[in-house]
Design a protein around this motif. Structure first.
Motif, PDB file in Angstrom:
ATOM      1  N   UNK A 145       0.806  -1.216   0.000  1.00  0.00           N
ATOM      2  CA  UNK A 145       0.000   0.000   0.000  1.00  0.00           C
ATOM      3  C   UNK A 145       0.841   1.269   0.000  1.00  0.00           C
ATOM      4  N   UNK A 146       2.090   1.143  -0.410  1.00  0.00           N
ATOM      5  CA  UNK A 146       2.980   2.294  -0.409  1.00  0.00           C
ATOM      6  C   UNK A 146       2.711   3.254  -1.565  1.00  0.00           C
ATOM      7  N   UNK A 147       2.903   4.539  -1.279  1.00  0.00           N
ATOM      8  CA  UNK A 147       2.778   5.595  -2.276  1.00  0.00           C
ATOM      9  C   UNK A 147       4.089   6.366  -2.324  1.00  0.00           C
ATOM     10  N   UNK A 148       4.699   6.515  -3.512  1.00  0.00           N
ATOM     11  CA  UNK A 148       5.967   7.243  -3.589  1.00  0.00           C
ATOM     12  C   UNK A 148       5.791   8.727  -3.265  1.00  0.00           C
ATOM     13  N   UNK A 149       6.615   9.226  -2.364  1.00  0.00           N
ATOM     14  CA  UNK A 149       6.658  10.644  -2.035  1.00  0.00           C
ATOM     15  C   UNK A 149       8.124  11.075  -2.031  1.00  0.00           C
ATOM     16  N   UNK A 150       8.352  12.368  -1.883  1.00  0.00           N
ATOM     17  CA  UNK A 150       9.713  12.885  -1.934  1.00  0.00           C
ATOM     18  C   UNK A 150      10.600  12.261  -0.865  1.00  0.00           C
ATOM     19  N   UNK A 154       5.228   6.370   1.385  1.00  0.00           N
ATOM     20  CA  UNK A 154       4.189   6.708   2.356  1.00  0.00           C
ATOM     21  C   UNK A 154       3.115   5.629   2.344  1.00  0.00           C
ATOM     22  N   UNK A 155       2.769   5.097   3.520  1.00  0.00           N
ATOM     23  CA  UNK A 155       1.708   4.103   3.602  1.00  0.00           C
ATOM     24  C   UNK A 155       0.363   4.758   3.298  1.00  0.00           C
ATOM     25  N   UNK A 156      -0.468   4.048   2.536  1.00  0.00           N
ATOM     26  CA  UNK A 156      -1.726   4.615   2.065  1.00  0.00           C
ATOM     27  C   UNK A 156      -2.795   4.744   3.128  1.00  0.00           C
ATOM     28  N   UNK A 157      -2.591   4.134   4.292  1.00  0.00           N
ATOM     29  CA  UNK A 157      -3.551   4.261   5.387  1.00  0.00           C
ATOM     30  C   UNK A 157      -2.812   4.673   6.658  1.00  0.00           C
ATOM     31  N   UNK A 158      -3.567   5.254   7.580  1.00  0.00           N
ATOM     32  CA  UNK A 158      -2.994   5.687   8.856  1.00  0.00           C
ATOM     33  C   UNK A 158      -3.100   4.531   9.848  1.00  0.00           C
ATOM     34  N   UNK A 159      -1.973   3.906  10.151  1.00  0.00           N
ATOM     35  CA  UNK A 159      -1.929   2.780  11.076  1.00  0.00           C
ATOM     36  C   UNK A 159      -1.444   3.253  12.444  1.00  0.00           C
ATOM     37  N   UNK A 160      -2.133   2.850  13.492  1.00  0.00           N
ATOM     38  CA  UNK A 160      -1.718   3.192  14.839  1.00  0.00           C
ATOM     39  C   UNK A 160      -0.628   2.235  15.311  1.00  0.00           C
ATOM     40  N   UNK A 161       0.015   2.583  16.415  1.00  0.00           N
ATOM     41  CA  UNK A 161       1.021   1.686  16.998  1.00  0.00           C
ATOM     42  C   UNK A 161       0.371   0.364  17.396  1.00  0.00           C
ATOM     43  N   UNK A 162      -0.883   0.428  17.854  1.00  0.00           N
ATOM     44  CA  UNK A 162      -1.585  -0.800  18.231  1.00  0.00           C
ATOM     45  C   UNK A 162      -1.872  -1.670  17.012  1.00  0.00           C
ATOM     46  N   UNK A 163      -2.231  -1.042  15.884  1.00  0.00           N
ATOM     47  CA  UNK A 163      -2.446  -1.805  14.652  1.00  0.00           C
ATOM     48  C   UNK A 163      -1.201  -2.609  14.299  1.00  0.00           C
ATOM     49  N   UNK A 196       2.573   6.884   8.082  1.00  0.00           N
ATOM     50  CA  UNK A 196       3.968   6.518   8.257  1.00  0.00           C
ATOM     51  C   UNK A 196       4.705   6.592   6.924  1.00  0.00           C
ATOM     52  N   UNK A 197       5.909   7.144   6.938  1.00  0.00           N
ATOM     53  CA  UNK A 197       6.762   7.246   5.750  1.00  0.00           C
ATOM     54  C   UNK A 197       8.031   6.451   5.995  1.00  0.00           C
ATOM     55  N   UNK A 198       8.336   5.542   5.097  1.00  0.00           N
ATOM     56  CA  UNK A 198       9.575   4.760   5.160  1.00  0.00           C
ATOM     57  C   UNK A 198      10.570   5.409   4.212  1.00  0.00           C
ATOM     58  N   UNK A 199      11.682   5.865   4.767  1.00  0.00           N
ATOM     59  CA  UNK A 199      12.622   6.664   3.955  1.00  0.00           C
ATOM     60  C   UNK A 199      13.452   5.818   3.016  1.00  0.00           C
ATOM     61  N   UNK A 200      13.835   4.624   3.438  1.00  0.00           N
ATOM     62  CA  UNK A 200      14.641   3.753   2.574  1.00  0.00           C
ATOM     63  C   UNK A 200      14.369   2.311   2.973  1.00  0.00           C
ATOM     64  N   UNK A 201      13.628   1.599   2.129  1.00  0.00           N
ATOM     65  CA  UNK A 201      13.274   0.221   2.467  1.00  0.00           C
ATOM     66  C   UNK A 201      14.490  -0.685   2.551  1.00  0.00           C
TER      67      UNK A 201
END
Length: 204
Positions: A145-150, A154-163, A196-201
């Motif tokens: 569900x990742x979306x490329x951003x600068x 960026x994950x396409x949904x807002x996941x909580x820490x509990x999720x 959540x944004x992952x900077x470098x997988x």
């Protein structure tokens, strides 16, 4: 707090196939897996899960746009579908699916995709250390569900820490501690909408 379990009445929308009923669910709602047909996701993300004998939730994967859920795939009491975002679903009856080669082909293709996703998820959560499990789940989420951003992906949904804790089989406190470590290492961050944004997988 448990996710809400409520059904929103159908609305009618004009599609290329004529009049088609569709249903909206809000983030956190439990989706009713009805018999006699299947839902197709038109917008948003749905999380599928089941429960262990002890009553602990086990995440089975995620469904996005054009994916199917319902009778014949996972419409059983031990399965649960939860809206991770605002979700729009369209209902197809078993009769419609039976007479449509296109719909049947789409469902068969999804079965192969779902099997791959589930195998990757199982491989991730079988790792011994919680940090390793969480890192690999983040990579899988970025793929699904990742979306490329600068800044990265960026994950396409807002996941909580509990999720995320539920996915990897740990408590929220442990998930928060590891996520903060990854943030301090510059591997992840959150945007203003708490996505959540992952900077470098590759570094994960």
């Amino acid at each position: 707090m448990l996710a809400r379990d409520r059904f929103i009445p159908n609305t009618v929308e004009l599609t290329s196939n004529g009049q088609r009923t569709w249903t909206n669910y809000e983030r956190g709602d439990i989706i009713h897996l009805r018999n006699g047909g299947m839902w197709q996701v038109c917008r948003g993300w749905v999380q599928m899960s089941t429960f262990s004998i002890e009553g602990r939730e086990r995440v089975l994967g995620w469904l996005g746009s054009s994916m199917w859920l319902g009778d014949g795939l996972h419409a059983r009491p031990q399965y649960r579908a939860k809206a991770l975002s605002d979700v729009k679903l369209v209902w197809y009856s078993s009769v419609e699916i039976e007479v449509s080669p296109h719909l049947r082909s789409s469902i068969v293709l999804q079965l192969s995709w779902r099997q791959r996703q589930l195998l990757e998820l199982v491989a991730a959560i079988q790792r011994r250390r919680v940090e390793e499990r969480l890192r690999h789940v983040l990579i899988l989420l970025a793929q699904e569900m990742g979306q490329p951003v600068r800044e990265g992906t960026r994950l396409g949904v807002r996941l909580t820490h509990l999720d995320l804790a539920n996915v990897v089989g740990t408590c929220r406190v442990s998930a928060t501690r590891i996520l903060n470590q990854l943030k301090n290492q510059g591997l992840i961050s959150w945007d203003r909408q708490r996505h959540l944004i992952i900077h470098d997988r590759t570094l994960l």
